[in-house]
Design a protein around this motif. Structure first.
Motif: not given
Length: 319
Positions: A111-118
């Motif tokens: 979830l943190n990785l998806i948020l970082l990409f966003s």
């Protein structure tokens, strides 16, 4: 986007950022006793889901308007906004599944990785947002990179050390979202009201593609300087607000019982060091003199020499 859209987005970012900053204290206090990292708050995920969905609807409306206006730049711009909003929507959906689904469980780093990409894609959008190189709006978009970068750094810290620095990373991301929301509000009032820089006007190509043109070279520089000044005012307001809130609610999160005045500690330490130095010097000098006299007396006795003194003057030695 118009004034209502940017104002609603800015207010939503401020509320989400304030909530993230509020729950950061509980995260920092419980992270030391918990081995597993905390998940995202349900309120944060629901708010992100709703805001992302509204962004998608607004971008689709702007995309159809750009297609009808034969605006290729506006169409490509709205496709980028759709991609970013979809990433935030995916993040919120997966996070909500962790709370409400008993069979599906997605790891916290994912979830943190998806948020970082966003956030990274949003950073690139505003960094490359040069529809018109001479438009004043580009200066506002460049200043938007600051709060987005704060969110990126905070998410990276939380990604690589979720248990130790979860409270600090949430606090940093919350402050970045608050600054992002206030700047969205500022852009809305600067672009779509009479508060725009003097001798500058807004020109539309489509609903999502507009530029701000100024009449002369000096007007363009003045408009950019006003944007920097406004951003500095937003930063100062945020710092003053944080200091005021910490002064009011700091007793709930900080233990002041272990606090010791720095002046008294330094004063006591200085007095102890000064007395130690004086005593040690006098003692050492006295001991050195006594030791030297004892050594001389022993040497004279061994050699059979008796020293006679009269009134402290003159000396006679007798073998």
């Amino acid at each position: 986007m118009g004034l209502f859209s940017m104002s609603f987005a800015g207010g939503s970012f401020i509320l989400i950022g304030a909530w993230e900053s509020l729950i950061s204290s509980s995260s920092s206090s419980s992270s030391s006793s918990m081995k597993k990292p905390q998940h995202f708050s349900v309120i944060t995920l629901i708010s992100t889901f709703s805001l992302s969905l509204l962004f998608i609807v607004d971008s689709l409306y702007s995309l159809f308007n750009a297609i009808s206006s034969n605006d290729k730049v506006g169409s490509s711009l709205q496709l980028q906004v759709l991609a970013i909003s979809s990433l935030f929507l995916l993040f919120s959906c997966l996070g909500l599944l962790n709370f409400f689904s008993k069979t599906q469980s997605f790891p916290y780093p994912l979830l943190n990785l998806i948020l970082l990409f966003s956030f990274l894609e949003e950073f690139l959008l505003f960094h490359l947002h040069l529809k018109d190189p001479n438009g004043i709006e580009n200066r506002y978009y460049d200043l938007m990179l600051v709060p987005i970068l704060i969110c990126v750094i905070s998410t990276i810290v939380e990604l690589f050390s979720p248990s130790e620095n979860s409270g600090y990373s949430k606090l940093g991301r919350g402050l970045g979202l608050i600054l992002k929301g206030t700047w969205f509000l500022q852009m809305g009032f600067s672009f779509f009201t009479d508060l725009i820089a003097h001798n500058c006007e807004l020109k539309y190509k489509s609903r999502g593609n507009f530029t701000i043109k100024c009449k002369g070279h000096m007007d363009t520089h003045r408009g950019g300087a006003i944007a920097v000044l406004l951003f500095n005012c937003h930063l100062a307001f945020l710092v003053a607000l944080i200091c005021g809130l910490f002064g009011v609610f700091g007793r709930r999160f900080v233990d002041y019982s272990k606090y010791q005045p720095l002046g008294g500690e330094v004063k006591r330490r200085g007095e102890s060091e000064a007395s130690f130095v004086l005593d040690s010097d006098s003692d050492d000098c006295g001991n050195d003199e006594i030791k030297q006299d004892d050594i001389r007396a022993i040497e004279r006795k061994e050699n059979g020499v008796v020293e006679m003194t009269v009134n402290g003057y003159g000396s006679h030695s007798v073998n």
